[in-house]
Design an enzyme around this catalytic site. Structure first.
Site, PDB file in Angstrom:
ATOM      1  N   CYS A  20       0.839  -1.100   0.004  1.00 31.31           N
ATOM      2  CA  CYS A  20       0.091  -0.123  -0.093  1.00 31.31           C
ATOM      3  C   CYS A  20       0.807   1.228   0.199  1.00 31.31           C
ATOM      4  O   CYS A  20       1.886   1.228   0.651  1.00 31.31           O
ATOM      5  CB  CYS A  20      -0.882   0.132   1.217  1.00 31.31           C
ATOM      6  SG  CYS A  20      -1.995   1.516   1.444  1.00 31.31           S
ATOM      7  N   HIS A  47      -9.091  -3.813  -1.858  1.00 23.92           N
ATOM      8  CA  HIS A  47      -8.340  -2.921  -1.091  1.00 23.92           C
ATOM      9  C   HIS A  47      -8.545  -1.711  -1.120  1.00 23.92           C
ATOM     10  O   HIS A  47      -8.742  -1.117   0.111  1.00 23.92           O
ATOM     11  CB  HIS A  47      -6.655  -3.251  -1.667  1.00 23.92           C
ATOM     12  CG  HIS A  47      -5.585  -2.562  -1.095  1.00 23.92           C
ATOM     13  ND1 HIS A  47      -4.654  -2.759  -0.445  1.00 23.92           N
ATOM     14  CD2 HIS A  47      -5.513  -1.248  -0.838  1.00 23.92           C
ATOM     15  CE1 HIS A  47      -3.915  -2.135   0.069  1.00 23.92           C
ATOM     16  NE2 HIS A  47      -4.400  -0.879  -0.194  1.00 23.92           N
ATOM     17  N   GLU A  48      -9.193  -0.969  -2.184  1.00 28.95           N
ATOM     18  CA  GLU A  48      -9.217   0.481  -2.147  1.00 28.95           C
ATOM     19  C   GLU A  48     -10.813   0.887  -1.425  1.00 28.95           C
ATOM     20  O   GLU A  48     -10.694   1.922  -0.967  1.00 28.95           O
ATOM     21  CB  GLU A  48      -9.324   1.151  -3.538  1.00 28.95           C
ATOM     22  CG  GLU A  48      -8.129   1.016  -4.532  1.00 28.95           C
ATOM     23  CD  GLU A  48      -6.682   1.239  -3.577  1.00 28.95           C
ATOM     24  OE1 GLU A  48      -6.789   2.272  -2.724  1.00 28.95           O
ATOM     25  OE2 GLU A  48      -5.452   0.695  -3.876  1.00 28.95           O
ATOM     26  N   HIS A  74     -10.263   1.157   2.157  1.00 24.71           N
ATOM     27  CA  HIS A  74      -9.656   2.548   2.437  1.00 24.71           C
ATOM     28  C   HIS A  74     -10.965   3.549   2.597  1.00 24.71           C
ATOM     29  O   HIS A  74     -10.740   4.263   3.533  1.00 24.71           O
ATOM     30  CB  HIS A  74      -8.905   3.084   1.408  1.00 24.71           C
ATOM     31  CG  HIS A  74      -7.328   2.708   1.387  1.00 24.71           C
ATOM     32  ND1 HIS A  74      -6.619   2.799   2.581  1.00 24.71           N
ATOM     33  CD2 HIS A  74      -6.535   2.075   0.636  1.00 24.71           C
ATOM     34  CE1 HIS A  74      -5.271   2.472   2.237  1.00 24.71           C
ATOM     35  NE2 HIS A  74      -5.342   1.973   1.083  1.00 24.71           N
TER      36      HIS A  74
HETATM   37 ZN   LIG Z   1      -3.850   0.987   0.052  1.00 19.66          ZN
END
Ligand SMILES: [Zn+2]
Length: 217
Positions: free
Chosen positions: A101, A143-144, A147
């Site tokens: 990341c 993953h995003e 966030h």
């Molecule tokens: Zn990330």
């Protein structure tokens, strides 16, 4: 020394990375998206790491917008902007792979993700879209989207994930001891990213029975 683009990315303890982002509303200005796309496309760390994806909080904006920057089946890199992305279906099948990341530079973790997902989102022109994704792009989107909820499996401590990192120090007897002591333990030392060291670490992880089969001492 880090580049100007690299410095635009929020890192480590920045509180914006822990925020639950708010949905983009019809009247919201989206000027920041241009910057988000620019950073995602141009990011290259001193170590040569490029961005496969980027979420708005990573540039300090707590809004539900992500950009993916993945190679498609024809081998060209396609940049996709997703406003208010929502994962509405997930495969039962999961896959484990290493993730890094930009907000936690130098860290790598083995993270379990759904093999495929179905996502709905709005384009920059606010057209509704939905599509099924699998493989690497599905992983990047998962993953995003994390966030946007203030979560990053690479940066956060999660018992299901295993650190496999190190930029400098070789894998040591202490690391092996730490691993054999507890199941689900994180490798605290930064372990080498070279293929040889990764293999050694994974072997140690397997030997330690990470995943609940290890002994408690
Ligand atoms: Zn990330």
């Amino acid at each position: 020394m880090s580049s100007k683009i690299e410095r635009m990315v929020r890192t480590w303890d920045d509180p914006v990375l822990k925020q639950v982002c708010t949905a983009v509303e019809p009247g919201d200005k989206l000027d920041f998206v241009e910057k988000l796309v620019m950073v995602a496309k141009k990011y290259r760390s001193a170590a040569g790491v490029t961005a496969a994806g980027l979420a708005a909080p990573q540039i300090g904006i707590a809004k539900r917008v992500i950009v993916t920057n993945c190679r498609n089946t024809r081998g060209t890199v396609a940049t996709r902007t997703m406003i208010n992305p929502a994962i509405y279906a997930r495969s039962l099948e999961t896959e484990v792979a290493e993730e890094g990341c930009l907000s936690y530079p130098g860290k790598l973790k083995r993270v379990r993700r759904h093999a495929w997902i179905e996502v709905s989102w709005l384009t920059l022109e606010r057209r509704p879209m939905s599509q099924k994704f699998s493989g690497f792009e599905a992983r990047v989107i998962q993953h995003e989207v994390d966030h946007l909820d203030g979560v990053c499996r690479v940066g956060d401590d999660s018992p299901d994930d295993v650190d496999v990192i190190d930029e400098s120090a070789p894998f040591t007897a202490d690391d092996a001891k730490a691993l054999s002591g507890e199941p689900n333990v994180k490798v605290i030392r930064r372990l080498s990213t070279s293929a040889i060291h990764r293999t050694a670490i994974l072997a140690a992880v397997l030997a330690a029975g990470i995943g609940g089969k290890g002994r408690h001492s």
